[in-house]
Design a protein around this motif. Structure first.
Motif, short mmCIF file in Angstrom:
data_model
loop_
_atom_site.label_atom_id
_atom_site.label_comp_id
_atom_site.label_asym_id
_atom_site.label_seq_id
_atom_site.Cartn_x
_atom_site.Cartn_y
_atom_site.Cartn_z
N LEU A 50 35.90 -32.09 -15.36
CA LEU A 50 35.07 -33.33 -14.67
C LEU A 50 33.69 -33.05 -14.70
N PHE A 51 33.27 -31.83 -13.79
CA PHE A 51 32.12 -31.57 -13.32
C PHE A 51 31.35 -30.85 -14.42
N ILE A 52 31.99 -30.37 -15.38
CA ILE A 52 31.24 -29.42 -16.52
C ILE A 52 30.54 -30.68 -17.39
N GLU A 76 43.10 -25.63 -14.57
CA GLU A 76 41.92 -25.34 -14.16
C GLU A 76 41.37 -26.40 -12.94
N ILE A 77 41.23 -25.73 -11.79
CA ILE A 77 40.96 -26.57 -10.63
C ILE A 77 39.72 -26.17 -10.13
N VAL A 78 39.03 -27.24 -9.35
CA VAL A 78 37.77 -26.88 -8.70
C VAL A 78 37.66 -27.63 -7.36
N LEU A 79 37.07 -26.88 -6.32
CA LEU A 79 36.95 -27.45 -5.20
C LEU A 79 35.59 -28.12 -5.50
N ARG A 80 35.38 -29.77 -5.53
CA ARG A 80 34.53 -30.31 -5.85
C ARG A 80 33.24 -29.79 -5.33
N PRO A 81 32.00 -29.58 -6.01
CA PRO A 81 30.69 -29.18 -5.74
C PRO A 81 29.79 -30.18 -5.35
N GLY A 83 29.66 -34.93 -5.10
CA GLY A 83 30.51 -36.20 -4.95
C GLY A 83 30.29 -37.32 -6.02
N THR A 84 29.19 -37.42 -6.60
CA THR A 84 29.22 -38.43 -7.65
C THR A 84 30.20 -38.33 -8.80
N ALA A 85 30.39 -37.28 -9.46
CA ALA A 85 31.25 -37.18 -10.51
C ALA A 85 32.86 -37.67 -10.18
N SER A 86 33.02 -37.29 -8.82
CA SER A 86 34.51 -37.69 -8.41
C SER A 86 34.50 -39.06 -8.21
N VAL A 87 33.48 -39.78 -7.81
CA VAL A 87 33.55 -41.16 -7.42
C VAL A 87 33.36 -41.91 -8.69
N VAL A 88 32.94 -41.58 -9.52
CA VAL A 88 32.67 -42.18 -11.07
C VAL A 88 34.08 -42.16 -11.55
N ARG A 89 34.75 -40.92 -11.65
CA ARG A 89 36.11 -40.83 -12.05
C ARG A 89 36.89 -41.65 -11.45
N ALA A 90 36.89 -41.82 -10.13
CA ALA A 90 37.65 -42.79 -9.33
C ALA A 90 37.43 -44.42 -9.84
N TYR A 91 36.21 -44.58 -9.85
CA TYR A 91 35.81 -45.96 -10.14
C TYR A 91 36.33 -46.43 -11.64
N ILE A 92 36.34 -45.46 -12.64
CA ILE A 92 36.96 -45.69 -14.02
C ILE A 92 38.50 -45.62 -13.84
N GLU A 93 39.00 -44.81 -13.07
CA GLU A 93 40.22 -44.63 -13.14
C GLU A 93 41.35 -45.71 -12.29
N ASN A 94 40.59 -46.43 -11.34
CA ASN A 94 41.23 -47.47 -10.57
C ASN A 94 40.62 -48.84 -11.06
N SER A 95 39.65 -48.77 -12.05
CA SER A 95 39.24 -50.13 -13.01
C SER A 95 38.66 -50.97 -11.65
N LEU A 96 37.74 -50.28 -10.84
CA LEU A 96 37.00 -51.18 -9.86
C LEU A 96 36.17 -52.34 -10.56
N VAL A 290 28.79 -42.90 -16.47
CA VAL A 290 30.02 -43.67 -16.44
C VAL A 290 30.85 -43.68 -17.80
N TRP A 291 30.00 -43.82 -18.88
CA TRP A 291 30.25 -43.87 -20.27
C TRP A 291 30.60 -42.50 -20.80
N GLU A 292 29.71 -41.44 -19.96
CA GLU A 292 30.06 -40.10 -20.53
C GLU A 292 31.49 -39.43 -19.91
N LEU A 293 31.69 -40.39 -19.07
CA LEU A 293 33.13 -39.64 -18.16
C LEU A 293 34.15 -40.69 -18.75
N GLY A 294 34.05 -41.40 -19.70
CA GLY A 294 35.05 -42.15 -20.25
C GLY A 294 35.24 -43.60 -19.89
N GLY A 295 34.14 -44.16 -19.29
CA GLY A 295 34.31 -45.50 -18.73
C GLY A 295 33.34 -46.37 -19.75
#
Length: 414
Positions: A50-52, A76-81, A83-96, A290-295
Motif C-alpha cells: 500500500l505504501f510502496i 509483508e506487513i508495515v507499521l504505517r509511516p 496516514g494518507t495512504a491508509s485513509v485513501v485505502r479505507a475510503y475506497i474499501e468502504n465505498s464512502l 485514489v485512482w492509483e490505489l485502485g479507486g
RNA sequence: GUGGCUGUAGCUCAGGGGUUAGAGCACUAGGUUGUGGCCCUAGGGGCCGUGGGUUCAAUUCCCAUCAGCCACCCCA
C-alpha cells in the motif's frame, strides 16, 4: 530485577504532557467539526505494498524508513509511516461517499535516527477531503489548518505555499530543470548529484548546501512552467487564501517528500522549537492517488500535523495553565478515617473533586500534602467536629476557617 | 544510514586509579497537645548506562554496546 526500557525513538507521554495532549485533541476535534469533518480510525498495520504504491518507491520513507516485517503467514506487513495512504485505502474499501471529509489521529512509525522533534513513533493529526477538485477547497484546507493552530494559541508560524503541477506539466518542468542543472553539475554537492541520478531532481531545489542554494537561485521555477489548468488553479488558490484572510508566503522551492502530491502543496513552519525539525504541519492536493490505489478517479486534498511538535511549540511559548487543582483535601485523625472516607465519597457524588490521605499521618503532614496538591480548601474532621456533627473548612489561600457541615460545603461549590 | 558531543541520586550537576561517591532542588519525618506555604534539623534514596579489557586496585583509563543530544539526510 531486570530493567526494561523504551525502544529507541519511542517515548512515554506522561501526565505532565498529556494534559496538553488532551487540549490539543479536544480543540482539534472542535475545529474539525466546524469544517464538517468526521473521525476515521484505520489500522496501524497495513500491507507493505500500500505504501510502496501510495507514497512512492523512490521516496526516502519507502526506501529506508519503513518498519516492515513478515507475519506468521509470511505476509509483508508495515507499521504505517503516514496516514494518507491508509485513509485513501479505507475510503475506497468502504465505498464512502464521493465527497467525504475525514480526519484521523494516531501513531505513525518511521525507522529514522531519532533526534529532537523526530521520533520513530510519533503522533499525527491529519485531514483528508475527497471529491472536491476546486482550489477553494485547497484554500479552505489551509484555513482549517491555520484555525486549528490559532485555537491552540500558536501564532508563530509561517505558511509557505507552492504548486508542483500535475502529471502533464510536472515531467516537462523536470526536463527544463535538468537542462538547467546539467551544465552546472560541478557546482552541486554529492547528495544532489545522487538525487538527479535517482530521478528526484526537484529535491535539489530545497538542498541546504550553500553552493547548491546559490546555483539553484537562478533555476527555472515550477510556477512558471505550469500548464494552463494548473496555473489557473494555482492563481485561484492564492486568491481564495486572501479571501480567507490567510497570510502566506509563496515559496517555489518547497518540495514535498511524498510522491503523490499534485498542484497545491503547503507547509507550516515555526522557529519556536529550536530544532531543525521545524515543520509542524504540511499537506497538499493529490488528485491521482485514489485512482492509483485502485479507486475511481477522485480528487483529494489534506494535511498532517505532528502532535509532538505542536506540543513543543506550545511549551516553548509557556504552555497552558491547566486547572488541575483539588477542590477539597479532607484532613482527619486516625480514629476518624472512616468518617473522612465517607465525606470524600459524598463530596465526589456531588461533583466535587475531593481527596484525602488513607494513611495515618499527622495533621502537619496532611496539610503539607493538601498544599502540595494545591487544594482550594482543607476540610478538617477531628474530635470536636465529630461531636458537633460539623466540618471545619479552611480556605487554603486566605487561611480563614469556619465551621460548617457537609451540605454547607456542597452548597459552596454549586 | 554518516559524523560529532554526552551518559554519576527522581531532577540539575560537581568529583575522581585506591577505605563509607557529593551538592542544590524534590521526597519522608520532626521542630505545638489538631493546621500548610518560609525557615531549621534529621532521614531515605546511587550495580557512577551496560558488557569486556588494562591494573595489585576501575565509578575514574581503553574498547565495544545501548541510549540521549547536535549536524547531515529526510520529514510531521
Amino acid at each position: 530485577m531486570p530493567q526494561y526500557n523504551r525502544l529507541r525513538g519511542t517515548k512515554d507521554v506522561i501526565p505532565a504532557q498529556t494534559q496538553l495532549w488532551e487540549q490539543i485533541i479536544m480543540k482539534a476535534a472542535r475545529t474539525l467539526k466546524l469544517y464538517d469533518y468526521s473521525l476515521i480510525v484505520t489500522p496501524v498495520i497495513e500491507e507493505t505494498a500500500l505504501f510502496i504504491r501510495g507514497v512512492g518507491e523512490g521516496s526516502d520513507i519507502v526506501m529506508k524508513e519503513m518498519y516492515n516485517f513478515q507475519d506468521k503467514k509470511g505476509r509483508e506487513i508495515v507499521l504505517r509511516p503516514e496516514g494518507t495512504a491508509s485513509v485513501v485505502r479505507a475510503y475506497i474499501e468502504n465505498s464512502l461517499p464521493v465527497k467525504s471529509n475525514l480526519y484521523y489521529i494516531g501513531p505513525m512509525f518511521r525507522y529514522e535516527k531519532p533526534q529532537k522533534g523526530r521520533d520513530r513513533e510519533f503522533y499525527q493529526i491529519g485531514v483528508e477531503s475527497f471529491g472536491d477538485p476546486t482550489p477553494y477547497k485547497d484554500a479552505e484546507t489551509v484555513k482549517l489548518a491555520e484555525t486549528f493552530l490559532k485555537e491552540l494559541g500558536i501564532n508563530a508560524f509561517e505558511i509557505q505555499v507552492n504548486s508542483t503541477g500535475c502529471k502533464e506539466c510536472k515531467p516537462k518542468y523536470i526536463e527544463v530543470l535538468l537542462n538547467f542543472l546539467e551544465p552546472r553539475k560541478a557546482m552541486l554537492c554529492e547528495d544532489c548529484l545522487k538525487k538527479i541520478e535517482r530521478g528526484a531532481a526537484i529535491r535539489v531545489l530545497d538542498c541546504k548546501n550553500e553552493k547548491c542554494r546559490e546555483t539553484v537561485m537562478s533555476a527555472p521555477l515550477v510556477t512558471a512552467h505550469l500548464c494552463e489548468p494548473c496555473d489557473t488553479h494555482h492563481k485561484l488558490f492564492l486568491e481564495a487564501l486572501k479571501i480567507n484572510g490567510v497570510k502566506f508566503i509563496e515559496n517555489p522551492r518547497i518540495v514535498r517528500g511524498l510522491d503523490y502530491y499534485t498542484k497545491t502543496v503547503f507547509e507550516f513552519i515555526t522557529d519556536k522549537i529550536g530544532a531543525q525539525q521545524n515543520t509542524i504541519l504540511a499537506g497538499g492536493r493529490y488528485d491521482n492517488l485514489v485512482w492509483e490505489l485502485g479507486g475511481k478517479k477522485t480528487p483529494a486534498v489534506g494535511f498532517a500535523a505532528g502532535v509532538e511538535r505542536i506540543a513543543e511549540v506550545i511549551n516553548a511559548g509557556g504552555g497552558f495553565t491547566t486547572e488541575d487543582k483539588v477542590d477539597i483535601f479532607v484532613i482527619t485523625d486516625k480514629q476518624y478515617i472512616k468518617n473522612a472516607y465517607a465525606l470524600v465519597n459524598t463530596l465526589r457524588e456531588s461533583g466535587i473533586k475531593a481527596v484525602m490521605s488513607y494513611e495515618e499521618k499527622s495533621f502537619k503532614s496532611q496539610f503539607r500534602e493538601a498544599d502540595a496538591r494545591k487544594a482550594k480548601y482543607a476540610a478538617i474532621i477531628g474530635e470536636t467536629e465529630i461531636q458537633n456533627k460539623t466540618v471545619m473548612l479552611k480556605n487554603m489561600e486566605t487561611g480563614e476557617q469556619k465551621e460548617t457541615n457537609e451540605q454547607g460545603i456542597i452548597n459552596l461549590f454549586k
